[in-house]
Scaffold this active site. Structure first.
Site, short mmCIF file in Angstrom:
data_model
loop_
_atom_site.label_atom_id
_atom_site.label_comp_id
_atom_site.label_asym_id
_atom_site.label_seq_id
_atom_site.Cartn_x
_atom_site.Cartn_y
_atom_site.Cartn_z
N LEU A 129 0.76 -1.18 -0.16
CA LEU A 129 -0.12 -0.08 0.02
C LEU A 129 0.82 1.01 0.12
O LEU A 129 1.59 1.43 0.95
CB LEU A 129 -1.12 0.10 1.25
CG LEU A 129 -1.75 -1.17 1.31
CD1 LEU A 129 -2.66 -1.03 2.68
CD2 LEU A 129 -2.91 -1.51 0.19
N ASP A 130 0.81 1.89 -1.03
CA ASP A 130 1.67 3.30 -1.22
C ASP A 130 0.63 4.35 -0.51
O ASP A 130 -0.42 4.79 -0.95
CB ASP A 130 1.86 3.52 -2.61
CG ASP A 130 2.83 2.74 -3.12
OD1 ASP A 130 3.64 2.33 -2.54
OD2 ASP A 130 2.68 2.34 -4.50
N VAL A 131 1.08 5.00 0.47
CA VAL A 131 0.22 5.91 1.34
C VAL A 131 0.67 7.19 1.43
O VAL A 131 1.80 7.43 1.54
CB VAL A 131 0.12 5.26 2.70
CG1 VAL A 131 -0.89 6.30 3.60
CG2 VAL A 131 -0.83 3.67 2.42
N CYS A 145 -2.56 5.49 -2.89
CA CYS A 145 -2.51 5.64 -4.02
C CYS A 145 -1.93 4.57 -4.88
O CYS A 145 -1.25 3.64 -4.17
CB CYS A 145 -1.72 6.66 -4.46
SG CYS A 145 -2.07 8.45 -3.29
#
Length: 268
Positions: A129-131, A145
């Protein structure tokens, strides 16, 4: 017993090894095969390799390059980038990849994690998870994202991490966009929030500038994966390219700190 892992993260871009800041400004730092050889010599706990072009370009994994990386790698290898099916995951595992990571595909269709877990085993399925923090005066919290942070989703990372775990992910990686390449420390608050809802291994990526940052992470969370890119490919304030990794005694102390955290937590 599980122990904290110190994990170099290598970014593939146009066939080479690059490092970014805030998911932008990719800087060439060398040949990925050579980097793998160096991390072999330094006995890294694990290696994460992410192709930052594949998903954004709608491309499949570069199986030819991954074959070379897997053949060279003497530590557990986690690969991510362009993986969308259980069949691709199985092919990667057959090639010697121990863990297969995916992000956009898991968010678009979480059941792919279930399919991958059935094909290669849950322990080999990683959701990334790119946060980043939401922008705007009236916006608070975080958002997830994909596609190199070019597409934002109205998804809470803590809730999504739990959902992807339940769907079949055997490990969650939280990658802070705001901290990427800044080398000023992890987002410990975000890491703590996510760890509270998980019962699978968690790895935190983005922000480590010193081993003290990794120690802070372990002292706060206990057993966790401490991943970094810049810390292991740059040296000094001028960011000269130098592949490096902590000495064994540094890792031993980190393990002791994590054990104390876990023992205290078990008595709460």
């Amino acid at each position: 017993m599980l122990r904290p892992r110190i994990i170099p993260c290598l970014l593939l871009h146009k066939g080479g090894l690059f490092k970014t800041r805030l998911f932008k400004e990719p800087k060439y730092v060398g040949d990925p095969i050579n980097a793998v050889r160096i991390f072999n010599e330094k006995e890294a706990d694990e290696l994460m390799v992410l192709d930052i072009d594949a998903t954004r370009n709608g491309a499949s994994p570069d199986f030819a390059l991954i074959t070379k990386l897997a053949a060279e790698c003497r530590m557990p290898l986690c690969y991510g980038g362009g993986v969308t099916t259980a069949e691709q995951a199985a092919r990667l595992v057959d090639m010697g990849v121990e863990k297969v990571a995916l992000s956009a595909a898991a968010i678009a269709r979480p059941e792919v994690l279930t399919e991958m877990a059935a094909a290669v085993g849950r322990q080999s399925v990683v959701a990334v998870l790119d946060v980043r923090k939401r922008s705007g005066f009236f916006s608070r919290g975080y958002e997830v994202c994909t596609h190199n942070a070019t597409i934002a989703h109205k998804l809470e990372p803590v809730v999504l991490a739990k959902q992807l775990q339940d769907a079949g992910a055997g490990e969650i990686v939280i990658n802070s966009i705001d901290c990427d390449g800044m080398m000023q420390g992890y987002d410990l608050d975000l890491a703590s929030e996510v760890k509270r809802v998980l019962n699978v291994p968690l790895t935190i990526l983005g922000g480590a500038g010193t081993l003290d940052d990794m120690n802070d992470l372990v002292r706060r969370l206990g057993v966790v994966g401490a991943a970094a890119g810049s810390l292991f490919v740059f040296k000094g304030k001028y960011r000269a390219v130098l592949i490096n990794y902590p000495a064994p005694e540094k890792k031993i102390q980190m393990c002791r700190d994590a054990l104390q955290i876990e023992i205290r937590g078990s008595h709460v």
